[in-house]
Design an enzyme around this catalytic site. Structure first.
Site, PDB file in Angstrom:
ATOM      1  N   GLY A   1      -1.333   6.368  -2.104  1.00 38.20           N
ATOM      2  CA  GLY A   1      -1.429   5.218  -1.222  1.00 38.20           C
ATOM      3  C   GLY A   1      -0.492   4.129  -1.667  1.00 38.20           C
ATOM      4  O   GLY A   1       0.328   4.329  -2.562  1.00 38.20           O
ATOM      5  N   GLY A   2      -0.607   3.001  -1.009  1.00 38.67           N
ATOM      6  CA  GLY A   2       0.252   1.882  -1.312  1.00 38.67           C
ATOM      7  C   GLY A   2       0.093   1.402  -2.743  1.00 38.67           C
ATOM      8  O   GLY A   2       1.044   0.948  -3.361  1.00 38.67           O
TER       9      GLY A   2
ATOM     10  N   VAL B   1      -3.760   8.908  -6.805  1.00 32.35           N
ATOM     11  CA  VAL B   1      -5.070   9.263  -7.346  1.00 32.35           C
ATOM     12  C   VAL B   1      -5.073  10.726  -7.762  1.00 32.35           C
ATOM     13  O   VAL B   1      -4.679  11.599  -6.989  1.00 32.35           O
ATOM     14  CB  VAL B   1      -6.187   9.010  -6.313  1.00 32.35           C
ATOM     15  CG1 VAL B   1      -7.551   9.291  -6.925  1.00 32.35           C
ATOM     16  CG2 VAL B   1      -6.128   7.578  -5.813  1.00 32.35           C
TER      17      VAL B   1
ATOM     18  N   ASP C   1      -8.948  -4.172   2.797  1.00 31.77           N
ATOM     19  CA  ASP C   1      -8.272  -2.976   3.314  1.00 31.77           C
ATOM     20  C   ASP C   1      -9.293  -1.956   3.799  1.00 31.77           C
ATOM     21  O   ASP C   1      -9.235  -0.779   3.461  1.00 31.77           O
ATOM     22  CB  ASP C   1      -7.349  -2.380   2.246  1.00 31.77           C
ATOM     23  CG  ASP C   1      -6.277  -1.486   2.861  1.00 31.77           C
ATOM     24  OD1 ASP C   1      -6.141  -1.484   4.103  1.00 31.77           O
ATOM     25  OD2 ASP C   1      -5.575  -0.791   2.107  1.00 31.77           O
TER      26      ASP C   1
END
Ligand SMILES: *[C@@H]1O[C@H](CO)[C@@H](O)[C@H](O)[C@H]1NC(C)=O
Ligand SMILES: *[C@@H]1O[C@H](CO)[C@@H](O)[C@H](O)[C@H]1NC(C)=O
Ligand SMILES: *[C@@H]1O[C@H](CO)[C@@H](O)[C@H](O)[C@H]1NC(C)=O
Ligand SMILES: *[C@@H]1O[C@H](CO)[C@@H](O)[C@H](O)[C@H]1NC(C)=O
Ligand SMILES: *[C@@H]1O[C@H](CO)[C@@H](O)[C@H](O)[C@H]1NC(C)=O
Ligand SMILES: *[C@@H]1O[C@H](CO)[C@@H](O)[C@H](O)[C@H]1NC(C)=O
Ligand SMILES: *[C@@H]1O[C@H](CO)[C@@H](O)[C@H](O)[C@H]1NC(C)=O
Ligand SMILES: *[C@@H]1O[C@H](CO)[C@@H](O)[C@H](O)[C@H]1NC(C)=O
Ligand SMILES: *[C@@H]1O[C@H](CO)[C@@H](O)[C@H](O)[C@H]1NC(C)=O
Ligand SMILES: *[C@@H]1O[C@H](CO)[C@@H](O)[C@H](O)[C@H]1NC(C)=O
Ligand SMILES: *[C@@H]1O[C@H](CO)[C@@H](O)[C@H](O)[C@H]1NC(C)=O
Ligand SMILES: *[C@@H]1O[C@H](CO)[C@@H](O)[C@H](O)[C@H]1NC(C)=O
Length: 693
Positions: A397-398, A402, A513
């Protein structure tokens, strides 16, 4: 730092290591090195070879049809090729001379067979044993018309005496093949044994034995003594044998030798020695019938070398590198020590830079102990994630990547590796870790700990097995469809978690988010809000934070987008988008919809206004959901998506409405009227404290 001189020395010394690491060739270049598969694979060493140009001459030509190495010159299957200092040998699969003739008359000859290796460079090794099997059996071996070895075996041992033995030389030994049903004997250690005749006959002695089927058979064979000793531990096993491995010595005919190598010492640079003549083979000149003998030579690597002495450069030095090796090991050791020290320093630096000390202080002051947020060390996490192996990536992700990992205690975790740290303000990061570690809500992903010794901070979360809500809502191929009740449950859980973050936690925390990709589902499809990468906690007297706009397009509060002021209502807006996703099963932004309706929010609002909401709902929702329930959720979503943040409900109100629907499902007679709730909310709104950017 490594002293430059030492470094140069290391480079200089690194080449003999390469030479050592390279395993010496066993076959000619571009030739197959083995035949067969699995355990039965035979390494094909030169002078043997498969295919033209791979063998020395036709004597060594091996074919490999149906994974079976076959030596054409002697018509036998090869089981092993071995070259050592002491000998060059092959093991071949040979048939057993066998007879189950019922009518064999005592004292009569039963059967004979010859094996002829004449004119080949192959010889019967004296490491073979000659074995006879059966009752009342006399087995013997002859060569050049004279008996060279033989033995007797009986099944009835009652009156065997020295006189009954036809040959006084025959020895009875080895408890397992010792003359009872099975006998064995050495063969002469004549080097030149190439032609053998095996004969089976019956003794004059009458056995007092009831002849079983098996006892009627007699057999005789040569066999590799090592194999025989390891595999045959009873006469019955010997009786069943049909094929046995036979060991053959081999070398190279003088004539062939001359063909490949006129000046051995020069050509092999004294790494190997091929001067040993170990046998003479007999050949017959077919035109004159004259027999003649030819010397057979054998090669071996000289002391200090090992490999295949029959190949050019086949012998490789094993000793040369040692001096250099020790120096190199010394240098390497020094280098490791220096590097390790540097590493420790670097880790300490990172720890400081990543705010480790601050975190320790904060955690201690918050709770009196650091237990809440475990500080992992970098080695532990390297091991857990297999050095951040690409295969372990769960998502990207940004904020970072992970990885799935397993701690030493077997616990499965998700490790988030943040992107470059410079953009983060360390205090904020630390503040967040400290606060997140305090959050204990069953619908918020649990932060287990962090690691600050690495260049970028690593966060360790509990592992949520079922992936994201986004995946379940939009993956058409997924067989499993979320039911209306599950969707409602997920909405309630997420709303509850956000409500908790906004109000119940010790400091308000804005997620910033919220989207279906950040809602994880556990094994029971319980929602867990994740990814607090951009989250902000704020002081209690603030009602909003002013920041660079961050978030995900399609979920972003338009008011926040314009003002850069993030409030709790911005999270409410994003949650509204998730509600619409749950209702419609459509993506927040989709290019499959018409230009005007790219944005799901617009699409939804337009449908509501035009009164055709039910056309855009997910079939899974309309199938089971009651119309009133759906309408209540749709109206709630609409109010969450209000362009004016002040007019949106709080997360607490949202949660209340959603829980109300579930409660009314249970007590279906209780009517829930959303309209009432919507207008109660207005009074609760606090004064809007504007702080300019
Ligand atoms: C292969 O070798 C292994 C171990 O040496 C042995 O356990 C196994 O039985 C062998 N398989 C065959 C087919 O010979
Ligand atoms: C091998 O077998 C072939 C035919 O099967 C035969 O012509 C040849 O003479 C045999 N060679 C030896 C060495 O037994
Ligand atoms: C020897 O040859 C026989 C017949 O071809 C075969 O059945 C047996 O498996 C072979 N033995 C080995 C060890 O390959
Ligand atoms: C070998 O057996 C054959 C028949 O198979 C026989 O003619 C011959 O005489 C036997 N040779 C010896 C030495 O017993
Ligand atoms: C076979 O025996 C004869 C005499 O019995 C002898 O002249 C000859 O050299 C022997 N051949 C071999 C190969 O030993
Ligand atoms: C039997 O042994 C005697 C001496 O023990 C020896 O002279 C003779 O050559 C041997 N016979 C055979 C066939 O080996
Ligand atoms: C074996 O012993 C029996 C009596 O015990 C005797 O009749 C027979 O002749 C003996 N056989 C030989 C070959 O000595
Ligand atoms: C044969 O064996 C049986 C029992 O095994 C015994 O009773 C008999 O006396 C034996 N006969 C001879 C001739 O040895
Ligand atoms: C043998 O060694 C010399 C020098 O030691 C070298 O020049 C030559 O290339 C080597 N020859 C082979 C065939 O390895
Ligand atoms: C090889 O070794 C032999 C003696 O073993 C020696 O005479 C010869 O000079 C050596 N050749 C080389 C090239 O070292
Ligand atoms: C066989 O003998 C003849 C006459 O001595 C000779 O010309 C020929 O080369 C020999 N053949 C072989 C294969 O040695
Ligand atoms: C070689 O021997 C075979 C049989 O052993 C015989 O038929 C042939 O005539 C002999 N040839 C010569 C040249 O002696």
């Amino acid at each position: 730092m490594i002293p430059p001189l030492l470094f140069q020395l290391m480079i200089l010394l690194s080449w003999p290591i390469n030479a050592l690491a390279e395993s010496p060739a066993i076959a000619k270049p571009n030739c197959p090195t083995s035949c067969g598969n699995g355990n039965g694979s035979v390494s094909i060493q030169f002078p043997f070879g498969i295919g033209d140009g791979c063998y020395l001459d036709h004597q060594y030509e091996v074919t490999c049809d149906s994974s079976t190495p076959f030596l054409r010159s002697i018509n036998l299957t090869v089981l092993d090729i071995s070259i050592s200092l002491e000998a060059s040998t092959i093991l071949v699969n040979h048939t057993v001379l066998r007879s189950c003739n019922l009518e064999s008359i005592p004292g009569e000859f039963v059967r004979n067979g010859t094996v002829n290796l004449e004119s080949s460079p192959f010889f019967f090794s004296d490491e073979n044993r000659f074995v006879g099997v059966g009752c009342n059996t006399f087995a013997y071996l002859s060569s050049n018309r004279s008996i060279i070895s033989g033995c007797l075996s009986f099944c009835d041992r009652s009156n065997i005496s020295a006189e009954t033995m036809p040959l006084s030389n025959v020895t009875l030994r080895n408890s397992d093949c010792n003359g009872i049903k099975c006998c064995q004997t050495r063969i002469p250690s004549s080097r030149d044994l190439q032609q053998l005749r095996m004969t089976l006959s019956t003794t004059n002695y009458e056995e007092n034995t009831t002849m079983t089927e098996q006892n009627k058979c007699k057999s005789a064979f040569l066999v590799d003594q090592e194999w025989f000793g390891n595999n045959i531990d009873s006469p019955d096993k010997a009786q069943g044998l049909k094929h046995v491995p036979v060991l053959l010595d081999w070398g190279i005919h003088e004539s062939s030798f001359d063909l490949i190598e006129r000046n051995p010492s020069k050509r092999y640079n004294n790494t190997s020695d091929c001067n040993q003549i170990f046998a003479h083979s007999t050949s017959t000149n077919t035109s004159t019938n004259a027999t003649f003998t030819m010397p057979v030579r054998r090669c071996r690597c000289n002391p200090g070398y090992e490999g295949n002495p029959y190949l050019l450069h086949g012998c490789q030095g094993i000793g040369i590198g040692f001096g250099a090796l020790f120096l190199l090991i010394g240098a390497w050791w020094l280098y490791i020590i220096v590097k390790r020290r540097k590493n420790i320093k670097l880790k300490e630096e990172y720890f400081k830079r990543n705010g480790g000390l601050l975190l320790q202080q904060q955690l201690t002051s918050l709770d009196g102990s650091v237990d809440r947020c475990k500080l992992f060390n970098s080695k532990e996490l390297d091991k857990a994630t297999d050095n951040f192996n690409m295969d372990r990536i769960l998502g990207q992700g940004g904020q970072g990547t992970v990885y799935k990992g397993m701690l030493t205690d077997g616990k499965i975790v998700a490790v988030k590796k943040s992107k470059a740290v410079d953009e983060w303000k360390i205090e904020e990061f630390i503040n967040e870790v400290a606060i997140l570690s305090q959050i204990n809500h069953r619908n918020v992903v649990k932060l287990l700990g962090c690691c600050l010794e690495t260049e970028v901070p690593l966060l360790v979360y509990e592992f949520i097995p079922n992936g994201t809500l986004l995946h379940y809502l939009h993956n058409q191929a997924e067989e499993f469809q979320l039911t209306w009740d599950m969707r409602l449950q997920i909405a309630i859980e997420v709303a509850g978690a956000l409500c908790y973050l906004h109000s119940a936690a010790s400091f308000p925390i804005y997620h910033r988010d919220i989207k279906s990709a950040n809602i994880l589902l556990d094994d029971k499809y319980r929602a867990k809000v994740a990814d607090f990468g951009t989250s902000k906690s704020i002081a209690i007297d603030q009602t909003h934070v002013t920041t660079k706009v961050k978030g995900t397009f399609g979920y972003l509060d338009p008011e926040y987008f314009q003002s850069s002021q993030f409030t709790d209502k911005s999270d409410v807006y994003s949650f509204g988008v998730v509600l619409v996703e749950l209702l419609t099963g459509q993506k927040a932004i989709s290019s499959t919809r018409s230009q005007d309706n790219r944005s799901l929010v617009t699409h939804f609002i337009v449908s509501m206004v035009e009164n055709n909401l039910f056309d855009i709902l997910d079939p899974e929702v309309t199938k089971v959901g009651k119309k009133e329930e759906i309408m209540t959720v749709a109206n709630l979503a609409k109010s969450c998506l209000n362009l004016n943040g002040k007019k949106r409900p709080t997360m607490k109100e949202v949660a209340t409405v959603l829980e109300g629907i579930q409660a009314s499902q249970k007590e279906s007679n209780v009517q829930q009227n959303y309209e009432e709730v919507e207008y109660v909310r207005t009074e609760l709104i606090e004064p809007w404290d504007v702080v300019s950017t």
